[in-house]
Design a protein around this motif. Structure first.
Motif, mmCIF file in Angstrom:
data_model
loop_
_atom_site.group_PDB
_atom_site.id
_atom_site.type_symbol
_atom_site.label_atom_id
_atom_site.label_comp_id
_atom_site.label_asym_id
_atom_site.label_seq_id
_atom_site.Cartn_x
_atom_site.Cartn_y
_atom_site.Cartn_z
ATOM 1 N N GLU A 15 -10.294 -9.127 9.100
ATOM 2 C CA GLU A 15 -9.373 -8.303 9.885
ATOM 3 C C GLU A 15 -8.936 -7.036 9.159
ATOM 4 N N LEU A 16 -9.259 -6.971 7.889
ATOM 5 C CA LEU A 16 -8.941 -5.737 7.164
ATOM 6 C C LEU A 16 -9.865 -4.622 7.611
ATOM 7 N N PRO A 17 -9.381 -3.368 7.562
ATOM 8 C CA PRO A 17 -10.307 -2.263 7.774
ATOM 9 C C PRO A 17 -11.461 -2.364 6.772
ATOM 10 N N GLY A 18 -12.662 -2.025 7.224
ATOM 11 C CA GLY A 18 -13.860 -2.195 6.398
ATOM 12 C C GLY A 18 -13.750 -1.532 5.039
ATOM 13 N N GLU A 19 -13.109 -0.386 4.999
ATOM 14 C CA GLU A 19 -13.022 0.342 3.732
ATOM 15 C C GLU A 19 -12.154 -0.405 2.727
ATOM 16 N N GLN A 20 -11.099 -1.027 3.231
ATOM 17 C CA GLN A 20 -10.233 -1.797 2.328
ATOM 18 C C GLN A 20 -10.982 -3.028 1.811
ATOM 19 N N ARG A 21 -11.662 -3.691 2.727
ATOM 20 C CA ARG A 21 -12.392 -4.903 2.339
ATOM 21 C C ARG A 21 -13.465 -4.575 1.309
ATOM 22 N N ALA A 29 -5.281 3.334 -2.907
ATOM 23 C CA ALA A 29 -4.469 3.058 -1.711
ATOM 24 C C ALA A 29 -5.124 1.972 -0.861
ATOM 25 N N ARG A 30 -6.441 2.020 -0.753
ATOM 26 C CA ARG A 30 -7.140 0.988 0.034
ATOM 27 C C ARG A 30 -6.922 -0.391 -0.576
ATOM 28 N N HIS A 52 3.221 3.374 -6.473
ATOM 29 C CA HIS A 52 2.379 3.426 -7.670
ATOM 30 C C HIS A 52 2.372 2.074 -8.375
ATOM 31 N N GLN A 53 3.549 1.460 -8.470
ATOM 32 C CA GLN A 53 3.611 0.143 -9.118
ATOM 33 C C GLN A 53 2.866 -0.908 -8.301
ATOM 34 N N GLN A 54 2.971 -0.792 -6.977
ATOM 35 C CA GLN A 54 2.203 -1.719 -6.127
ATOM 36 C C GLN A 54 0.704 -1.550 -6.365
ATOM 37 N N GLU A 55 0.284 -0.300 -6.468
ATOM 38 C CA GLU A 55 -1.141 -0.042 -6.718
ATOM 39 C C GLU A 55 -1.574 -0.656 -8.041
#
Lengths: 239, 243
Positions: A169-175, A204-205, B5-8
């Motif tokens: 269910e995650l966006p493909g890029e995140q997965r 971020a992903r 940033h810490q989460q990352e």
């Protein structure tokens, strides 16, 4: 449900209902984790039988993980043996207050597998490419079915199904980024280079994807950890 | 308060994706920040669960003996002594038993199904001793992680096989699952082995003969193809593979 191919338009997941509630699945996972801790504590005291039992509980998923990472059955066997011998020697160092037995063993297993890949100077793309790149796992699984225990098989099947569903269910890029890190052993710099994406995008992903996984996997993260803390740490905890 | 940033950093740390220097810096920061340490713990537990998505493979039995011998354990091993149940543990044990019972039902079903395939395998072997019958379990390709199970029997001597699927997603209208045989000598030219019919529960069965003989099938694969235009070569995504 987010589109598997949508880019970073999905906001961070809100706290999941699973995060604060004890579902039956979470309770079952908690019991399993508690049993693992008791066995690990006994193994730390030199109990070979407890270690053998722990082996039986963990060997399947750990061997599967290692094989997926190294992509070669013979090499996976070597790495796998090293992992379990290391577990026996390191059992007294296990701290039940810091992690579950399973995640501790997975961390050790991934470290060994990554060391192995680096020592060979190769990092196979065993999980994103074509049939030719696919590991030998599928072929080996044919021999595996004769020795599986029904209860353990069911447990792992259930677990795998749940994690796969959430992962899907995650966006493909995140997965993709998460799998490159977890199974490929790549750093975020290497993932950025591999995917030809800015470093910030990759970070971020991974952040969004892993937080979303945490929020949608009952019985992990906040559930078990909080329960353990509240119960004053069961057997297996080390000061 | 934990910032993005810490989460990352916590997420990357959980996946082992930080460099050694970054790892050391993060662990110093987490040691001084209980909230960050808790997040790091939680994400490590979450990341570990990803191990369950690896295609399931049971390690060969000889590895168990090798490991136990290496650590100096007496062989053979029995089951660890069972501790007597106490009142304090009775409820937990009951709940655990209930959970195990539920798992056993699922496990038993899977076990029975697989036993049936093995049994069929044995019957086919008995019927034709010259046949080279292989059992292959098709596994979802990692980049797709399609749910469902598929297994096939392949008789090399007869150049025929039988595939069964269960709980596959029902394809969109106009799409169907197509089976391919990838011969070791012609990997660039997969051989069409037919369309796998799927009912509304994702169950399907197909006895197949590849369009061309395959002396050495290196792999079997299922892809999603347009129904109206049977493909001569896979054009859609490969969803399951058995090597």
């Amino acid at each position: 449900m987010p589109s598997p191919n949508s880019e970073e338009v999905v906001p961070d997941a809100p706290a999941s209902p699973a995060a604060g509630l004890r579902t039956p699945a979470a309770s079952a996972a908690e019991d399993i984790a508690a049993q693992d801790r008791r066995l690990m504590a006994a193994a730390a005291d030199g109990d070979h039988a407890a270690f053998a039992k722990l082996y039986d509980r963990l060997a399947g998923p750990i061997f599967s993980l290692v094989l997926r990472m190294v992509g070669d059955h013979a090499e996976a066997e070597d790495v796998f043996q090293e992992i379990f011998v290391r577990l026996w020697k390191s059992a007294p160092n296990y701290d039940g207050a810091q992690s579950s037995v399973f995640s501790w063993v997975v961390t050790i297993a991934r470290g060994k597998a990554i060391d192995h890949l680096r020592s060979r100077g190769r990092r196979r793309q065993t999980f994103t490419e074509s049939v030719d790149e696919f590991p030998e796992a599928a072929a080996a699984s044919a021999s595996a079915i004769e020795v599986t225990d029904a209860a353990l098989l069911a447990q792992h099947h259930e677990e795998a199904g749940l994690v796969r569903r959430v992962l899907t269910e995650l966006p493909g890029e995140q997965r993709e980024s998460i799998e490159l890190a977890f199974f490929g052993g790549l750093s975020h710099h290497e993932i950025s280079a591999r995917l030809q994406q800015p470093l910030g995008t990759v970070k971020a992903r991974i952040r969004r994807g892993l937080l979303r996984l945490r929020d949608h996997l009952p019985g992990r993260g906040l559930g078990i950890r909080q329960a353990e803390r509240e119960s004053g740490k069961e057997a297996g905890s080390r000061p | 308060m934990i910032d993005e940033h810490q989460q990352e950093q916590a997420a990357l740390h959980a996946l082992g994706a930080l460099t050694p220097a970054e790892t050391a810096a993060f662990e110093r920061e987490a040691a001084a920040n209980p909230e960050l340490a808790r997040l790091a713990d939680d994400l490590r537990e979450t990341a570990a669960a990803l191990a369950h998505t690896a295609p399931p493979v049971t390690p060969p039995a000889h590895l168990r003996a090798a490991v136990l011998e290496t650590i100096g354990a007496p062989i053979p091993f029995g089951v660890a002594p069972r501790a007597p149940a106490t009142n304090a543990h009775a409820a937990a044990i009951w709940l655990q038993s209930a959970a195990v019972a539920a798992l056993l039902i699922l496990g038993g079903w899977l076990w029975t199904d697989r036993q049936r395939l093995l049994h069929e395998n044995e019957e086919l072997r008995a019927a034709d001793t010259l046949a080279q019958i292989q059992l292959r379990i098709l596994t979802a390709t990692p980049d797709r992680t399609t749910p469902g199970d598929a297994a096939l029997l392949w008789n090399a001597a007869r150049q025929e096989g039988r595939i069964e699927t269960r709980r596959l997603p029902v394809p969109d209208k106009g799409k169907s699952y197509q089976l391919w045989v990838i011969d070791a000598a012609q990997k660039d030219h997969p051989i069409n082995a037919g369309v796998v019919p799927i009912d509304d529960r994702g169950a399907g069965e197909l006895r197949f003969h590849p369009a061309r003989p395959s002396a050495h099938p290196a792999a079997f694969a299922i892809s999603l193809e347009p129904s109206a235009d049977p493909a001569l070569a896979p054009q859609g995504p490969v969803l399951f593979v058995a090597q």
